[in-house]
Design a protein around this motif. Structure first.
Motif, PDB file in Angstrom:
ATOM      1  N   ALA A  81     -15.856   7.168  10.902  1.00 31.18           N
ATOM      2  CA  ALA A  81     -15.003   8.230  10.347  1.00 31.18           C
ATOM      3  C   ALA A  81     -15.256   8.400   8.850  1.00 31.18           C
ATOM      4  CB  ALA A  81     -13.529   7.909  10.606  1.00 31.18           C
ATOM      5  N   ARG A 131     -18.128  10.495   7.819  1.00 30.32           N
ATOM      6  CA  ARG A 131     -17.947  11.942   7.932  1.00 30.32           C
ATOM      7  C   ARG A 131     -17.359  12.538   6.666  1.00 30.32           C
ATOM      8  NH1 ARG A 131     -19.318  13.738  13.015  1.00 30.32           N
ATOM      9  NH2 ARG A 131     -20.839  12.185  13.657  1.00 30.32           N
ATOM     10  N   PHE A 132     -16.883  11.660   5.802  1.00 35.73           N
ATOM     11  CA  PHE A 132     -16.305  12.138   4.547  1.00 35.73           C
ATOM     12  C   PHE A 132     -17.089  11.604   3.360  1.00 35.73           C
ATOM     13  CE2 PHE A 132     -13.287  13.249   7.608  1.00 35.73           C
ATOM     14  CZ  PHE A 132     -12.501  14.264   7.073  1.00 35.73           C
ATOM     15  N   TRP A 154      -8.776   5.053   7.336  1.00 32.36           N
ATOM     16  CA  TRP A 154      -8.924   6.405   7.878  1.00 32.36           C
ATOM     17  C   TRP A 154      -9.035   7.396   6.730  1.00 32.36           C
ATOM     18  CZ3 TRP A 154     -10.473   6.116  12.511  1.00 32.36           C
ATOM     19  CH2 TRP A 154      -9.968   5.170  13.406  1.00 32.36           C
ATOM     20  N   PRO A 155     -10.028   8.243   6.750  1.00 31.39           N
ATOM     21  CA  PRO A 155     -10.194   9.202   5.655  1.00 31.39           C
ATOM     22  C   PRO A 155      -8.949  10.093   5.524  1.00 31.39           C
ATOM     23  CG  PRO A 155     -12.115   9.208   7.120  1.00 31.39           C
ATOM     24  CD  PRO A 155     -11.068   8.384   7.785  1.00 31.39           C
ATOM     25  N   LYS A 156      -8.616  10.375   4.297  1.00 37.37           N
ATOM     26  CA  LYS A 156      -7.498  11.292   4.043  1.00 37.37           C
ATOM     27  C   LYS A 156      -7.939  12.727   4.319  1.00 37.37           C
ATOM     28  CE  LYS A 156      -4.210   8.993   1.176  1.00 37.37           C
ATOM     29  NZ  LYS A 156      -4.958   7.769   0.752  1.00 37.37           N
ATOM     30  N   ALA A 157      -7.018  13.531   4.828  1.00 35.67           N
ATOM     31  CA  ALA A 157      -7.328  14.929   5.119  1.00 35.67           C
ATOM     32  C   ALA A 157      -7.748  15.651   3.853  1.00 35.67           C
ATOM     33  CB  ALA A 157      -6.114  15.614   5.735  1.00 35.67           C
ATOM     34  N   PHE A 191      -7.865  18.860   3.881  1.00 32.82           N
ATOM     35  CA  PHE A 191      -7.262  20.189   4.076  1.00 32.82           C
ATOM     36  C   PHE A 191      -5.740  20.034   3.964  1.00 32.82           C
ATOM     37  CE2 PHE A 191      -8.446  18.067   8.023  1.00 32.82           C
ATOM     38  CZ  PHE A 191      -7.210  17.881   8.614  1.00 32.82           C
ATOM     39  N   VAL A 215      -2.512  19.899   5.573  1.00 33.80           N
ATOM     40  CA  VAL A 215      -2.103  19.652   6.959  1.00 33.80           C
ATOM     41  C   VAL A 215      -1.042  20.659   7.413  1.00 33.80           C
ATOM     42  CG1 VAL A 215      -1.098  17.977   8.553  1.00 33.80           C
ATOM     43  CG2 VAL A 215      -2.714  17.194   6.802  1.00 33.80           C
ATOM     44  N   LYS A 249      -1.290  23.355  10.460  1.00 29.31           N
ATOM     45  CA  LYS A 249      -0.334  23.344  11.570  1.00 29.31           C
ATOM     46  C   LYS A 249       0.228  24.742  11.807  1.00 29.31           C
ATOM     47  CE  LYS A 249       1.369  18.568  11.441  1.00 29.31           C
ATOM     48  NZ  LYS A 249       2.508  17.692  11.117  1.00 29.31           N
ATOM     49  N   LEU A 281      -3.690  16.950  14.115  1.00 31.58           N
ATOM     50  CA  LEU A 281      -3.026  17.232  12.844  1.00 31.58           C
ATOM     51  C   LEU A 281      -1.829  16.314  12.643  1.00 31.58           C
ATOM     52  CD1 LEU A 281      -3.241  21.134  12.846  1.00 31.58           C
ATOM     53  CD2 LEU A 281      -4.271  19.587  11.167  1.00 31.58           C
ATOM     54  N   GLU A 282      -1.253  15.864  13.755  1.00 27.76           N
ATOM     55  CA  GLU A 282      -0.056  15.029  13.690  1.00 27.76           C
ATOM     56  C   GLU A 282      -0.387  13.598  13.252  1.00 27.76           C
ATOM     57  OE1 GLU A 282       3.410  15.420  13.216  1.00 27.76           O
ATOM     58  OE2 GLU A 282       2.623  17.099  14.398  1.00 27.76           O
ATOM     59  N   ASP A 307      -4.648   9.005  11.727  1.00 30.97           N
ATOM     60  CA  ASP A 307      -5.912   8.379  12.142  1.00 30.97           C
ATOM     61  C   ASP A 307      -6.795   9.353  12.919  1.00 30.97           C
ATOM     62  OD1 ASP A 307      -4.232   8.441  14.343  1.00 30.97           O
ATOM     63  OD2 ASP A 307      -5.007   6.578  15.182  1.00 30.97           O
ATOM     64  N   LYS A 308      -6.312  10.600  13.058  1.00 26.44           N
ATOM     65  CA  LYS A 308      -7.123  11.611  13.747  1.00 26.44           C
ATOM     66  C   LYS A 308      -7.531  12.762  12.820  1.00 26.44           C
ATOM     67  CE  LYS A 308      -6.766   9.784  17.945  1.00 26.44           C
ATOM     68  NZ  LYS A 308      -7.912   9.085  18.512  1.00 26.44           N
ATOM     69  N   HIS A 309      -7.004  12.730  11.603  1.00 28.77           N
ATOM     70  CA  HIS A 309      -7.322  13.821  10.673  1.00 28.77           C
ATOM     71  C   HIS A 309      -8.824  14.012  10.487  1.00 28.77           C
ATOM     72  CE1 HIS A 309      -3.125  14.023   8.545  1.00 28.77           C
ATOM     73  NE2 HIS A 309      -3.152  14.607   9.717  1.00 28.77           N
ATOM     74  N   TRP A 310      -9.556  12.909  10.498  1.00 29.45           N
ATOM     75  CA  TRP A 310     -10.996  13.012  10.249  1.00 29.45           C
ATOM     76  C   TRP A 310     -11.718  13.789  11.345  1.00 29.45           C
ATOM     77  CZ3 TRP A 310     -14.913  10.725  13.280  1.00 29.45           C
ATOM     78  CH2 TRP A 310     -14.469   9.875  14.300  1.00 29.45           C
ATOM     79  N   LYS A 311     -11.072  13.908  12.485  1.00 32.40           N
ATOM     80  CA  LYS A 311     -11.702  14.660  13.568  1.00 32.40           C
ATOM     81  C   LYS A 311     -11.392  16.148  13.479  1.00 32.40           C
ATOM     82  CE  LYS A 311     -11.918  11.087  17.125  1.00 32.40           C
ATOM     83  NZ  LYS A 311     -11.713  10.819  18.562  1.00 32.40           N
ATOM     84  N   TYR A 312     -10.505  16.512  12.587  1.00 34.58           N
ATOM     85  CA  TYR A 312     -10.093  17.914  12.482  1.00 34.58           C
ATOM     86  C   TYR A 312     -10.874  18.620  11.395  1.00 34.58           C
ATOM     87  CZ  TYR A 312      -7.202  22.044  12.086  1.00 34.58           C
ATOM     88  OH  TYR A 312      -6.771  23.346  12.059  1.00 34.58           O
TER      89      TYR A 312
END
Lengths: 284, 284
Positions: free
Chosen positions: A61, A64-65, A267-270, A272, A274, A278, B196-197, B200-205
């Protein structure tokens, strides 16, 4: 269900082989730092799959960032020592998307025309990947030394070239785990006999294996020298007792887990907004 | 323990998508040929790992004795449909040594200067390997059609080029399994919302996912056309309902298992004299 025991001392410490290592003093049937037997070891292997898999996903992950870090596990051993089993049972716990496995065979004619590190550099893991080398550039100071496939001076220079190459690798963000699976000559005999006994194992047997076996002591010396001259703080060797397959597997699993855990992955921080995303999604 | 039920009709039959397929008539939430629910499906996935893994080992073993056959699984789908889960949970059962996984991203500048099949040919599985393509040359008739990245005539020609390329591939010994994971637009919304929720999944978005989502119908049409024009008896498409992740996974597991089982694989016979080798080994 059996609760899997932990190592009392991690293999990252107990199996670390510095330049002063003496292979002949390490018992291939020993299980350093682990108090349980086979059943406990198998429970530990199963229990450790999830932690390893989660750490790998974070490594992936992060790449990817923009992170460029990766891990490279190098496996070296005599025939039947269990490299394949490590790949299947330890690396197999990890998402195949995050693994770059490469088995180095006898060099091709094209490869022979290049520097011995040429083919190795092409197979290095990309950012976020766990690379696994089944044999490696160490063949060029192992079988090459035993079989005298290169001039003595050339062989001697290779240790320095390897140290330099690996230092650069580490500098560019690849964590190295160099593993020698340490098998006894008696145990190899049993394992070769089993391959000859079972029709579904014949394909793994090669008459040439006996020729290598006949050079056992020469190989031990070559390993000894390779470890002495290429074990550095940044690119350390680990000598993993391998007469008990279950032990070698949990030991390498722990080595990998320790290295990944030490990378402080998160885990990478968003990147975008959020809440905005949404809202946009809700409107679709 | 729950005994895993078998498919009443194998996905190799029930999910086969010939040129007359109508995507809109296939319910993404359906579970063709499988009478159980999620729990039974998960038991089936676990139960099926061993058979798949053994077949793969035979495929690999045969290649060591001159066989050149291989398998290529092509995964195509809208975002969140579960390609990654298939790789992790289905392909992950197989020895990493026997898997060549490749994820095709947006083509690089160099790749763009070549024919669209150029980068694909470089990643084809070697003898004895199971290749897995996460996206593939089909992007060149999917996103390229939807986003008008190529002239209409060029796009039309690509179907024929793909048919020809795949026919050659099959002729040279690679068995093809082309899978479209068929997701509903509603289910994608739920899955994107989940990404988005969870931190730990933000990196996939990726905010770009919503732009693709806005073109949902265009993508369905492009898939429809791709399947119509490239599903051949030797290189068939399978449309796998994907709203239930567990179903998509057991379906693809069964597709792979069926193809491997149909290859009549067997353990290679020893090319050496077993008794002689036993005697030689005993003398060491």
């Amino acid at each position: 269900m059996l609760v899997a025991p932990e190592f009392s001392i991690s293999p990252s410490t107990s199996l670390l082989a510095g330049p002063d290592v003496r292979l002949e003093r390490i018992d291939p049937a020993s299980t350093p730092g682990f108090d349980g037997g086979k059943q406990a070891g198998e429970a530990k292997l199963t229990a450790g799959r999830k932690a390893l898999s989660e750490l790998q996903e974070k490594l992936f992950a992060e790449s990817r960032f923009g992170s460029e870090i990766s891990v490279l596990l190098i496996l070296q051993a005599m025939d039947t020592a269990g490299k394949g089993g490590i790949v299947r049972h330890v690396v197999g716990a990890v998402d195949p998307q995050g693994v770059q496995h490469h088995a180095f065979k006898s060099p091709t004619e094209v490869e022979k025309q290049h520097h011995f590190l040429w083919r190795v550099k092409k197979e290095l893991p990309g950012p976020g990947m766990i690379g696994v080398f089944d044999r490696s550039h160490y063949e060029d100071v192992l079988i090459h030394r035993v079989r005298k496939l290169a001039a003595p001076q050339l062989l001697d220079e290779r240790y320095g070239e390897i140290r330099e190459f690996e230092a650069e690798l580490v500098h560019s963000g690849t964590r190295l785990i160099k593993v020698m699976l340490h098998l006894s000559k008696d145990e190899q005999k049993k394992r070769l006999a089993k391959r000859l006994e079972r029709k579904d194992k014949h394909w793994k047997y090669n008459p040439g294996d006996l020729e290598e076996r006949a050079l056992w002591d020469e190989y031990q010396n070559a390993y000894q020298m390779a470890i002495e001259r290429t074990s550095t703080p940044d690119a350390p060797w680990f000598v993993v007792p391998a007469d008990r397959k279950w032990y070698a597997r949990i030991a390498v699993q722990q080595l990998l887990t320790d290295v990944l855990a030490g990378m402080q992955l998160s885990w990478p921080k968003a990147t975008f907004d959020v809440a905005e995303e949404k809202a946009k999604l809700a409107a679709t």
